[in-house]
Design a protein around this motif. Structure first.
Motif, short mmCIF file in Angstrom:
data_model
loop_
_atom_site.label_atom_id
_atom_site.label_comp_id
_atom_site.label_asym_id
_atom_site.label_seq_id
_atom_site.Cartn_x
_atom_site.Cartn_y
_atom_site.Cartn_z
N ALA A 110 0.86 -1.10 0.08
CA ALA A 110 -0.17 0.06 0.02
C ALA A 110 0.82 1.19 -0.11
N GLY A 111 0.76 1.98 -0.85
CA GLY A 111 1.30 3.28 -1.15
C GLY A 111 0.62 4.60 -0.36
N GLU A 112 0.99 5.64 -0.54
CA GLU A 112 0.33 6.75 0.21
C GLU A 112 -1.08 6.95 -0.15
N GLY A 113 -1.97 6.98 0.53
CA GLY A 113 -3.49 7.23 0.16
C GLY A 113 -3.96 5.91 -0.20
N GLU A 114 -3.28 4.73 -0.02
CA GLU A 114 -3.80 3.49 -0.47
C GLU A 114 -3.98 2.40 0.65
N MET A 115 -4.70 1.49 0.44
CA MET A 115 -5.03 0.44 1.34
C MET A 115 -4.55 -1.12 0.89
N LEU A 116 -4.04 -1.83 1.58
CA LEU A 116 -3.92 -3.11 0.97
C LEU A 116 -4.99 -4.09 1.56
N VAL A 117 -5.81 -4.65 0.42
CA VAL A 117 -6.94 -5.45 0.89
C VAL A 117 -6.66 -6.95 0.32
N ARG A 118 -7.08 -7.63 1.31
CA ARG A 118 -7.11 -9.30 1.11
C ARG A 118 -8.29 -9.52 0.46
N VAL A 119 -8.44 -9.87 -1.00
CA VAL A 119 -9.59 -10.10 -1.77
C VAL A 119 -10.00 -11.44 -1.46
N ALA A 151 -6.22 2.80 -4.08
CA ALA A 151 -6.68 4.16 -3.34
C ALA A 151 -7.97 3.84 -2.33
N ALA A 152 -7.72 4.60 -1.29
CA ALA A 152 -8.55 4.26 0.03
C ALA A 152 -10.27 4.59 -0.34
N ALA A 153 -10.35 5.40 -1.12
CA ALA A 153 -11.44 5.96 -1.83
C ALA A 153 -12.22 5.10 -2.74
N GLN A 154 -11.75 4.19 -3.32
CA GLN A 154 -12.09 2.83 -4.06
C GLN A 154 -12.37 1.67 -3.20
N ALA A 155 -12.16 1.86 -1.95
CA ALA A 155 -12.53 0.42 -0.85
C ALA A 155 -13.62 1.27 -0.09
N VAL A 156 -14.91 0.52 -0.22
CA VAL A 156 -15.98 1.28 0.44
C VAL A 156 -16.61 0.05 1.32
N PRO A 157 -16.83 0.77 2.49
CA PRO A 157 -17.39 -0.29 3.85
C PRO A 157 -18.68 -1.08 3.02
N LEU A 158 -18.33 -2.50 3.38
CA LEU A 158 -19.23 -3.30 2.93
C LEU A 158 -20.33 -3.63 4.12
N PRO A 159 -21.72 -3.39 3.69
CA PRO A 159 -22.57 -3.65 4.66
C PRO A 159 -22.46 -5.13 5.40
#
Length: 331
Positions: free
Chosen positions: A26-35, A113-121
């Motif tokens: 994860a770079g600046e402004g990013e998140m690492l997501v386990r898919v 990018a963190a903005a492209q990872a939306v909380p999942l209900p």
């Protein structure tokens, strides 16, 4: 990490490979997501197949725009409290007409990018969450891009498709009367289960005549259109004066020729919807509304089939053949 990739366009079984790739960071402004789940859209298979001359935009591509998983790390500038959050992902590869990102969601890990990872209900599992980025958000944009729909009558062409099924639910929940079209009894049942008030069999019925009958000759306020090139004459025939046609695809005729005055005489509004190019304010409104519908038990995501990553080529072939419901790769 294990990931699927391709280095040239072509048939799924010939170009898709599954193997080990370096873990992203994860770079600046990013998140690492386990898919946990990677959704497949028609755009993904078209890009991989080289549809209409699409060329490789990167030397190596990890496919798929949509996905869902869990945040495992964050880069600089991102709140560490988001670690452990369940999220759904959008535009992980980018849209048509741009190079976008090389690495999509068909991998165990993705830095995005963190903005492209939306909380999942909580009400939505990972497989369903992997179907929100394009299908649900395209549907939301098509329904709401031109204002509220409460009290309106909407025709959803292709109401059993991934976008159409979502559009029916969103429109009904927000106060519209929905007439859908489908090409089979199974598709019609699927659209009715989503809440469509009426469903017309496009192979057995005169759709325009039936719509006008159902609306007392008044026509519809809006059309949500899956194949503009094939259906634009139907759309304008059933449209009220100053109504809107919101088209999100035109696969059968990518360069349609229009009878200008048929549209102009009705003051028709043509809205071309691109799920990869939704304005930020509309996207945020969509995220909020989808969460509200999920919490209220009014959002059903149809997953037709899930495939393990090793069978991604078969999953792509399933999308190409067509099915009722979304196709998802699980990791």
């Amino acid at each position: 990490m294990r990931a699927a990739c391709y280095t040239r366009t072509g048939p799924a079984a010939e170009v898709l490979e599954v193997g080990e790739r370096p873990d992203p960071v994860a770079g600046e402004g990013e998140m690492l997501v386990r898919v946990h789940a990677s959704g497949i859209n028609p755009a993904d298979v078209k890009r991989r197949a080289g549809w209409r001359g699409m060329a490789m935009e990167h030397p190596l591509v990890i496919p798929h725009t949509d996905g869902a998983g869990e945040v495992v790390a964050v880069g600089a500038g991102v709140d560490p409290a988001r670690i452990g959050e369940r999220v759904w992902l959008w535009n992980a590869q980018g849209g048509y007409g741009e190079a976008g990102r090389a690495f999509g969601t068909a991998a165990e890990l993705i830095a995005i990018a963190a903005a492209q990872a939306v909380p999942l209900p909580d009400e939505i599992d990972f497989a369903a969450g992997a179907c929100l980025g394009v299908p649900a958000m395209t549907a939301f944009r098509a329904v709401h891009a031109d204002g509220p729909v409460d009290g309106q009558t909407i025709l959803v062409n292709g109401a059993s498709g991934a976008v159409g099924h979502m559009a029916v639910q969103i429109a009904v929940a927000d106060g519209a009367r929905v007439i859908g079209t489908a090409g089979s009894s199974e598709g019609a049942a699927h659209a009715r289960a989503a809440g469509a008030d009426e469903v017309i069999d496009r192979h057995r019925e005169d759709v325009a005549a039936r719509v006008m009958e159902l609306t007392g000759g008044r026509g519809v306020d809006r059309v949500i259109e899956v194949d503009f090139g094939a259906n634009h004459l139907l759309d304008v025939a059933v449209l009220k004066v100053n109504g809107t046609i919101a088209a999100y695809s035109s696969t059968s005729a990518p360069e349609p020729v229009l009878p200008y005055y048929a549209f102009a005489n009705k003051g028709a509004n043509l809205r071309f919807v691109q799920g990869f190019a939704i304005p930020a304010d509309a996207r945020h409104a969509g995220h909020k509304r989808l969460a509200e519908l999920a919490a209220a038990g009014k959002l059903a995501v149809a997953v037709a089939a899930t495939y393990p990553l090793a069978e991604i080529a078969a999953a792509h072939e399933r999308v190409e053949k067509g099915s009722i419901g979304n196709v998802v790769v699980t990791l």
